[in-house]
Every structure is written in structure tokens, then in C-alpha cells.
Write a protein that holds these residues in place. Sequence first.
Motif, PDB file in Angstrom:
ATOM      1  N   ALA A 285      16.748 -83.916 -39.411  1.00  0.00           N
ATOM      2  CA  ALA A 285      15.314 -84.095 -39.668  1.00  0.00           C
ATOM      3  C   ALA A 285      15.007 -83.912 -41.149  1.00  0.00           C
ATOM      4  CB  ALA A 285      14.510 -83.114 -38.826  1.00  0.00           C
ATOM      5  N   LEU A 286      15.636 -82.933 -41.775  1.00  0.00           N
ATOM      6  CA  LEU A 286      15.397 -82.678 -43.196  1.00  0.00           C
ATOM      7  C   LEU A 286      15.904 -83.821 -44.069  1.00  0.00           C
ATOM      8  CD1 LEU A 286      16.405 -78.905 -43.323  1.00  0.00           C
ATOM      9  CD2 LEU A 286      14.093 -79.833 -43.497  1.00  0.00           C
ATOM     10  N   SER A 287      16.866 -84.575 -43.572  1.00  0.00           N
ATOM     11  CA  SER A 287      17.430 -85.676 -44.369  1.00  0.00           C
ATOM     12  C   SER A 287      16.484 -86.875 -44.453  1.00  0.00           C
ATOM     13  CB  SER A 287      18.769 -86.118 -43.768  1.00  0.00           C
ATOM     14  OG  SER A 287      18.588 -86.862 -42.562  1.00  0.00           O
ATOM     15  N   VAL A 288      15.437 -86.892 -43.616  1.00  0.00           N
ATOM     16  CA  VAL A 288      14.471 -87.994 -43.629  1.00  0.00           C
ATOM     17  C   VAL A 288      13.383 -87.640 -44.634  1.00  0.00           C
ATOM     18  CG1 VAL A 288      12.903 -89.409 -42.261  1.00  0.00           C
ATOM     19  CG2 VAL A 288      14.996 -88.499 -41.221  1.00  0.00           C
ATOM     20  N   GLU A 289      13.456 -88.243 -45.811  1.00  0.00           N
ATOM     21  CA  GLU A 289      12.580 -87.846 -46.915  1.00  0.00           C
ATOM     22  C   GLU A 289      11.111 -88.145 -46.650  1.00  0.00           C
ATOM     23  OE1 GLU A 289      14.104 -89.688 -50.405  1.00  0.00           O
ATOM     24  OE2 GLU A 289      15.938 -88.477 -50.448  1.00  0.00           O
ATOM     25  N   ARG A 290      10.810 -89.099 -45.768  1.00  0.00           N
ATOM     26  CA  ARG A 290       9.415 -89.447 -45.507  1.00  0.00           C
ATOM     27  C   ARG A 290       8.670 -88.345 -44.760  1.00  0.00           C
ATOM     28  NH1 ARG A 290      12.475 -93.928 -44.856  1.00  0.00           N
ATOM     29  NH2 ARG A 290      11.906 -95.841 -45.981  1.00  0.00           N
ATOM     30  N   ILE A 291       9.401 -87.488 -44.072  1.00  0.00           N
ATOM     31  CA  ILE A 291       8.762 -86.401 -43.330  1.00  0.00           C
ATOM     32  C   ILE A 291       8.248 -85.357 -44.321  1.00  0.00           C
ATOM     33  CG2 ILE A 291       9.170 -84.500 -41.725  1.00  0.00           C
ATOM     34  CD1 ILE A 291      11.212 -86.258 -40.315  1.00  0.00           C
ATOM     35  N   SER A 292       6.989 -84.968 -44.154  1.00  0.00           N
ATOM     36  CA  SER A 292       6.402 -83.952 -45.030  1.00  0.00           C
ATOM     37  C   SER A 292       6.814 -82.549 -44.593  1.00  0.00           C
ATOM     38  CB  SER A 292       4.876 -84.058 -45.014  1.00  0.00           C
ATOM     39  OG  SER A 292       4.446 -85.354 -45.360  1.00  0.00           O
ATOM     40  N   VAL A 293       6.762 -82.288 -43.291  1.00  0.00           N
ATOM     41  CA  VAL A 293       7.096 -80.962 -42.774  1.00  0.00           C
ATOM     42  C   VAL A 293       7.615 -81.104 -41.353  1.00  0.00           C
ATOM     43  CG1 VAL A 293       4.677 -80.599 -42.083  1.00  0.00           C
ATOM     44  CG2 VAL A 293       6.205 -78.628 -42.311  1.00  0.00           C
ATOM     45  N   THR A 294       8.658 -80.346 -41.044  1.00  0.00           N
ATOM     46  CA  THR A 294       9.231 -80.316 -39.698  1.00  0.00           C
ATOM     47  C   THR A 294       8.823 -79.003 -39.036  1.00  0.00           C
ATOM     48  OG1 THR A 294      11.131 -81.697 -40.284  1.00  0.00           O
ATOM     49  CG2 THR A 294      11.359 -80.289 -38.359  1.00  0.00           C
ATOM     50  N   ILE A 295       8.097 -79.118 -37.925  1.00  0.00           N
ATOM     51  CA  ILE A 295       7.576 -77.943 -37.225  1.00  0.00           C
ATOM     52  C   ILE A 295       8.647 -77.370 -36.292  1.00  0.00           C
ATOM     53  CG2 ILE A 295       5.842 -77.123 -35.594  1.00  0.00           C
ATOM     54  CD1 ILE A 295       4.720 -77.812 -38.297  1.00  0.00           C
ATOM     55  N   LEU A 296       8.846 -76.059 -36.377  1.00  0.00           N
ATOM     56  CA  LEU A 296       9.775 -75.369 -35.489  1.00  0.00           C
ATOM     57  C   LEU A 296       9.025 -74.276 -34.742  1.00  0.00           C
ATOM     58  CD1 LEU A 296      12.806 -74.879 -37.930  1.00  0.00           C
ATOM     59  CD2 LEU A 296      12.409 -76.782 -36.357  1.00  0.00           C
ATOM     60  N   GLY A 297       9.172 -74.257 -33.432  1.00  0.00           N
ATOM     61  CA  GLY A 297       8.548 -73.205 -32.642  1.00  0.00           C
ATOM     62  C   GLY A 297       9.269 -71.885 -32.854  1.00  0.00           C
ATOM     63  N   MET A 298       8.524 -70.824 -33.105  1.00  0.00           N
ATOM     64  CA  MET A 298       9.125 -69.507 -33.347  1.00  0.00           C
ATOM     65  C   MET A 298       8.300 -68.460 -32.613  1.00  0.00           C
ATOM     66  SD  MET A 298       9.968 -69.838 -37.430  1.00  0.00           S
ATOM     67  CE  MET A 298       9.852 -71.478 -38.198  1.00  0.00           C
ATOM     68  N   ARG A 299       8.983 -67.586 -31.897  1.00  0.00           N
ATOM     69  CA  ARG A 299       8.281 -66.585 -31.099  1.00  0.00           C
ATOM     70  C   ARG A 299       8.581 -65.156 -31.553  1.00  0.00           C
ATOM     71  NH1 ARG A 299      10.473 -67.438 -26.140  1.00  0.00           N
ATOM     72  NH2 ARG A 299      11.668 -65.497 -26.218  1.00  0.00           N
TER      73      ARG A 299
END
Length: 327
Positions: A285-299
Motif C-alpha cells: 500500500a505504501l508503494s502506491v504514491e497516489r495514496i495520501s494516507v493508509t488507515i490502519l485499525g488500532m485498538r
Amino acid sequence: MRYRQFGKTGWRVSEIGFGGARIGGLLAKDGGRASSLRTLEAACDAGINFYDTADMYSQGESEVLVGNAFRNKRDKVFIATKGGYCLPKRKRLIQLIKPFAKPIVRALGLRRSAVPAALSAPLSQDFSPGYLREAVEASLRRLQSDHIDLYQLHSPPREELTGSRLQDALELLGRLKTEGKIREYGIALDSVYDAVHCLDMEGLASLQMPFGLMDLQALDGVFDKVSERQLGIIARGCFGGGALKQSLTETELRASEPQWERALQIKRLAEQMQRSALEAALQFALSVERISVTILGMRTPEHVATNLQHYAAKPLSNEEKRALLAR
């Protein structure tokens, strides 16, 4: 932590963002208030400055926790929330009694599977200007803030996106922006195929959509079109909804995941790369430069630490990316 441009807003947001759907909740395991606040603090200390929540998450408690965590450092973070779902009266009642019920729930050891079907029924939606204005005001109170950085329409169905009624909602959001209650607004989509219906909508700052090794459809021109409009792209679900967890056996995957064969393929490829499947998924996901932010669920703070380990791993090589893209 590295940062990226968020569309045309001028914001610099952390490459990974905090997904608030898993904090709070009457029956959430490890979901105590103190633990959730430590989790949010750990994420902020690590440089994560983008926090995505919604008024429906844990009947509003997720927003309350985010608000408590950042009330004294509001200018250090970008808070994105969502509205459009209606909380039924029975769930609003749960919200009111939750502070008194939680100790009982923990003492009895109840889990989500014990929730009566009547309390977990599908929610209705309302994108009318009157409803949304009230929803924004309620979110502001829970967040203890005089503004929301990004307000997103929460999963409008395709008939709303292709109809004329949503224009009234967008005009209302434009007025709320003028009033200073929200800084920007966008849409959180359930399907990448709905993005095409949003490209010409006036005033949008962002689109949120599912994307990851098990949801590659956005690479078929969708990200290109969204980027051409200079919209921020929020990616969610890069871990495949939990299907890529190492603890899931093949038998469990077959029973619970329609794409179980794809999940097994990713796990095998990751093992050959001497990576965990979650690490490979996040690095992809990080390798796709067009993505501004990748959301990760954290508890929990432990989730934050584990996600940071995946984030700090060596980026995928071109050969690794090609192997993971093979379908």
C-alpha cells in the motif's frame, strides 16, 4: 514517520493513519477508556497525525476518545470523521447506559457474539442537510473541538451518488466550511467503482475507499482519475479485513473469507520474501504514491507498536511487487 500531500488541501499527513473503528464499545475486548487513550497517545508520539473516526463507531464513543486524547494538542493532528448513518433509539440508549454497564460486561466476560440481533440490526442513513447539520454539531461536541478537519459522507449508496439529492448535502457541507465548523469535506466509499460518480462533485477534498492486496481494483485507472482531480486518497482495509493475519488457518479462511485462495497466495509469497503477510500488505500500500494516507485499525498500544514495525520494514522491491500483483 514520513508525510505526504493530502490532495490540494496543502496538508501534510502521515503515511499511515489511525483508524478509530476499534476503540471504545461496550463489548470491545481490551477496549477500556484508559487503554484506548494510551493507544491514541502512542500513535501520536510515533508521528501519526491523521485520525479517522465516525459518529457511529461505538455509538459515538470513538469520537469522544479522540476528542479527549487531543483536546490539548488539537493543532498537532488532523481529525477526520463521518456522518450519514442514523443511530436507532435502542443504540442511543446503550450509549447512555454504557458508563454504568461496562464494569458489569467486563465482570461477566461478555463478547460481541452475545449481542442480541435486535441491537445489531443494519442502520438506516440520512444525508439530508437538516440531519447532517445536527450530526456535525454532535460530532463537534464529542470531539471537544470547534472544527473538524475533514468531514466525510459515510458510505452513501450508489443511488445517492448518482441521484440529485446528494447535491443538497454537498451544499450544506460547503456552508459549514464557510462557517468554520469543518475545514474540508469528502466521501467515504464502500466500493472503488463508485469513485467515478464523485469526480465532478464540487468542493470535494478527498475520497476514502478500500484498497490492498486483496482489493486491487483501484489500480485499474481509479487512482489515476482521482489524482487528476487533485483529491486526497484515503486507503483502508490493506490487511484484508483480518484475512491476512498469520493466526488464521486455511480451514478458518475457507469458512470465513470468499477470497481465501488469494489470502493463502499472499501468505505464501510473503513467506518466500521472509516477511509476514501484514508487512507485505502494508509495504505494498505504501508503494502506491497516489495514496495520501493508509488507515490502519488500532485498538491497543501493542497494535500501534506492531504496525510501526511493519511500517519500518524494508520497502518492497519491484520484483516483490510484481509477484504480489500476479492474480
